[in-house]
Design a protein around this motif. Structure first.
Motif, PDB file in Angstrom:
ATOM      1  N   LEU A  25       0.849  -1.187   0.000  1.00  0.00           N
ATOM      2  CA  LEU A  25       0.000   0.000   0.000  1.00  0.00           C
ATOM      3  C   LEU A  25       0.890   1.244   0.000  1.00  0.00           C
ATOM      4  O   LEU A  25       1.974   1.220   0.566  1.00  0.00           O
ATOM      5  CB  LEU A  25      -0.804  -0.029   1.297  1.00  0.00           C
ATOM      6  CG  LEU A  25      -2.047   0.823   1.375  1.00  0.00           C
ATOM      7  CD1 LEU A  25      -3.174   0.139   0.607  1.00  0.00           C
ATOM      8  CD2 LEU A  25      -2.488   0.990   2.842  1.00  0.00           C
ATOM      9  N   ASN A  41      -2.425  -0.943  10.570  1.00  0.00           N
ATOM     10  CA  ASN A  41      -3.337  -0.380   9.576  1.00  0.00           C
ATOM     11  C   ASN A  41      -3.701  -1.550   8.667  1.00  0.00           C
ATOM     12  O   ASN A  41      -3.115  -1.739   7.612  1.00  0.00           O
ATOM     13  CB  ASN A  41      -2.651   0.740   8.791  1.00  0.00           C
ATOM     14  CG  ASN A  41      -3.543   1.275   7.679  1.00  0.00           C
ATOM     15  OD1 ASN A  41      -4.754   1.078   7.711  1.00  0.00           O
ATOM     16  ND2 ASN A  41      -2.941   1.930   6.705  1.00  0.00           N
ATOM     17  N   THR A  56      -3.057   8.034   7.931  1.00  0.00           N
ATOM     18  CA  THR A  56      -2.449   7.076   8.858  1.00  0.00           C
ATOM     19  C   THR A  56      -1.534   7.766   9.873  1.00  0.00           C
ATOM     20  O   THR A  56      -1.195   7.192  10.910  1.00  0.00           O
ATOM     21  CB  THR A  56      -1.719   5.988   8.040  1.00  0.00           C
ATOM     22  OG1 THR A  56      -2.678   5.422   7.138  1.00  0.00           O
ATOM     23  CG2 THR A  56      -1.152   4.884   8.893  1.00  0.00           C
ATOM     24  N   ILE A  59       4.430   3.013   9.530  1.00  0.00           N
ATOM     25  CA  ILE A  59       4.084   3.300  10.924  1.00  0.00           C
ATOM     26  C   ILE A  59       5.255   2.933  11.835  1.00  0.00           C
ATOM     27  O   ILE A  59       5.651   3.713  12.705  1.00  0.00           O
ATOM     28  CB  ILE A  59       2.821   2.507  11.342  1.00  0.00           C
ATOM     29  CG1 ILE A  59       1.628   2.879  10.441  1.00  0.00           C
ATOM     30  CG2 ILE A  59       2.492   2.740  12.796  1.00  0.00           C
ATOM     31  CD1 ILE A  59       0.419   1.960  10.625  1.00  0.00           C
ATOM     32  N   ALA A  62      -3.685  -5.880   0.681  1.00  0.00           N
ATOM     33  CA  ALA A  62      -3.442  -4.805   1.651  1.00  0.00           C
ATOM     34  C   ALA A  62      -4.702  -3.985   1.906  1.00  0.00           C
ATOM     35  O   ALA A  62      -4.737  -3.156   2.810  1.00  0.00           O
ATOM     36  CB  ALA A  62      -2.331  -3.891   1.140  1.00  0.00           C
ATOM     37  N   GLY A  98       1.253  -5.968   9.638  1.00  0.00           N
ATOM     38  CA  GLY A  98       0.959  -5.590   8.250  1.00  0.00           C
ATOM     39  C   GLY A  98       1.678  -4.296   7.932  1.00  0.00           C
ATOM     40  O   GLY A  98       1.090  -3.323   7.492  1.00  0.00           O
ATOM     41  N   THR A  99       2.977  -4.309   8.143  1.00  0.00           N
ATOM     42  CA  THR A  99       3.758  -3.066   8.120  1.00  0.00           C
ATOM     43  C   THR A  99       3.926  -2.464   6.728  1.00  0.00           C
ATOM     44  O   THR A  99       4.169  -1.266   6.592  1.00  0.00           O
ATOM     45  CB  THR A  99       5.119  -3.322   8.823  1.00  0.00           C
ATOM     46  OG1 THR A  99       5.720  -2.093   9.162  1.00  0.00           O
ATOM     47  CG2 THR A  99       6.066  -4.137   7.944  1.00  0.00           C
TER      48      THR A  99
HETATM   49  N1  GLN Z   1       1.107  -0.322   7.515  1.00  0.00           N
HETATM   50  C1  GLN Z   1       1.182   0.130   6.171  1.00  0.00           C
HETATM   51  C2  GLN Z   1       0.652   1.548   6.052  1.00  0.00           C
HETATM   52  O1  GLN Z   1      -0.004   2.040   6.922  1.00  0.00           O
HETATM   53  C3  GLN Z   1       0.456  -0.826   5.208  1.00  0.00           C
HETATM   54  C4  GLN Z   1      -0.986  -1.011   5.560  1.00  0.00           C
HETATM   55  C5  GLN Z   1      -1.673  -2.029   4.649  1.00  0.00           C
HETATM   56  O2  GLN Z   1      -1.072  -2.585   3.753  1.00  0.00           O
HETATM   57  N2  GLN Z   1      -2.949  -2.248   4.898  1.00  0.00           N
HETATM   58  O3  GLN Z   1       0.867   2.224   5.090  1.00  0.00           O
END
Ligand code: GLN
Length: 289
Positions: free
Chosen positions: A92, A194, A98, A126, A217, A120-121
């Motif tokens: 993403l 996220n 965010t 973040i 994502a 899910g970094t």
């Molecule tokens: N943590 C990442 C961001 O906030 C990716 C989040 C996701 O892929 N859903 O951009």
């Protein structure tokens, strides 16, 4: 369009990118990238002629943008918090919304040394933003896509951040494995995420930048709540006593998010609004016993 100077190239691109929400900015970012310069350079040297390869590259970038590809993927980077992060189609594109999650996390932790987990970094956005703000934080970012783990690690190195690490894991799987292998269970003061939270039938999925971003994502089952539920179910096994779970969600998911946390026994459950006054982040605190 014939090869020309900076000012003419900008005005040409601005005209043909008229369907974008920001044609002038798009033109500037693409030309600056093709010239490998910053945007100030474009206004300092408007009469400078482009070289052949610069012009060919610029035309290619404009063509890609014309097909709807996000600027961030074309130029390969995106600003988030105070950082410039590499991005590619495996993750993403970090969003300004965010940053609310980052602000709330920093408020919550005040200045104490904290163990933080980012699920899910993706690009590491973040995790790296938090790590960059306090050298006594220790941040672990997990993602189930190997390319994302690679990218987050590159971003960490590029930003010169030493208090963050990234590993391949489907949500908590790597921590579950460690706990099963008899290692002491790793626990955190704060778990952030996220996660994907868009329902698969949401019409926004066929509009704008998201068309080019990985579905994994973006989209989750159960009206977008499946991953939030899964994270909430498991997070408390990995929280220190009094630790917090905090995650981003859709503007219409605040109530469901609070219900999920409350039903599981999280306390001080609260939802926060973004700059557009839409529900965006919900958090809850976990007390053992
Ligand atoms: N943590 C990442 C961001 O906030 C990716 C989040 C996701 O892929 N859903 O951009």
């Amino acid at each position: 369009m014939e090869k020309s100077d900076i000012a003419s190239c900008l005005s040409w691109a601005k005209t043909i990118l008229c369907e974008s929400e920001s044609p002038a900015l798009d033109a500037e970012l693409l030309l600056a990238k093709a010239l490998d310069k910053n945007r100030t350079y474009l206004f300092t040297w408007p009469e400078k002629l482009l070289g052949n390869s610069e012009f060919a590259l610029f035309k290619q970038f404009v063509e890609r943008r014309l097909h709807g590809e996000p600027i961030a993927y074309i130029v390969g980077e995106q600003g988030f918090w105070t950082l410039t992060l590499k991005v590619n189609a495996s993750t993403l594109i970090p969003r300004p919304e965010t940053e609310l999650l980052v602000e709330l996390a920093l408020d919550l932790l005040a200045n104490k040394a904290a163990q933080i987990l980012d699920l899910g970094t993706g690009t590491g956005a973040i995790a790296l933003a938090l790590a960059s703000e306090n050298p006594t934080f220790s941040v672990l970012g997990l993602d189930c896509i190997p390319e994302a783990v690679q990218l987050a690690t590159e971003n960490q190195q590029q930003c010169g951040i030493t208090n963050a690490a990234f590993e391949l894991s489907h949500w908590f799987s790597v921590l579950d494995d460690q706990a099963r292998d008899g290692d002491d269970r790793r626990r955190f003061d704060l778990i952030v995420s996220n996660p994907p939270y868009i329902d698969s039938s949401d019409p926004h999925l066929s509009l704008g930048d998201v068309r080019f971003e990985p579905k994994s994502a973006l989209v989750a089952d159960q009206e977008g709540l499946a991953d939030i539920q899964l994270i909430a179910n498991q997070a408390h096994h990995y929280l220190l006593d009094g630790g917090w779970l905090m995650f981003e969600h859709g503007y219409d998911q605040g109530e469901s998010a609070r219900k999920i946390l409350t039903a599981l026994g999280y306390q001080r459950v609260e939802t926060f609004q973004d700059v557009g006054d839409r529900d965006r982040v919900t958090r809850g605190q976990w007390f053992a016993g």
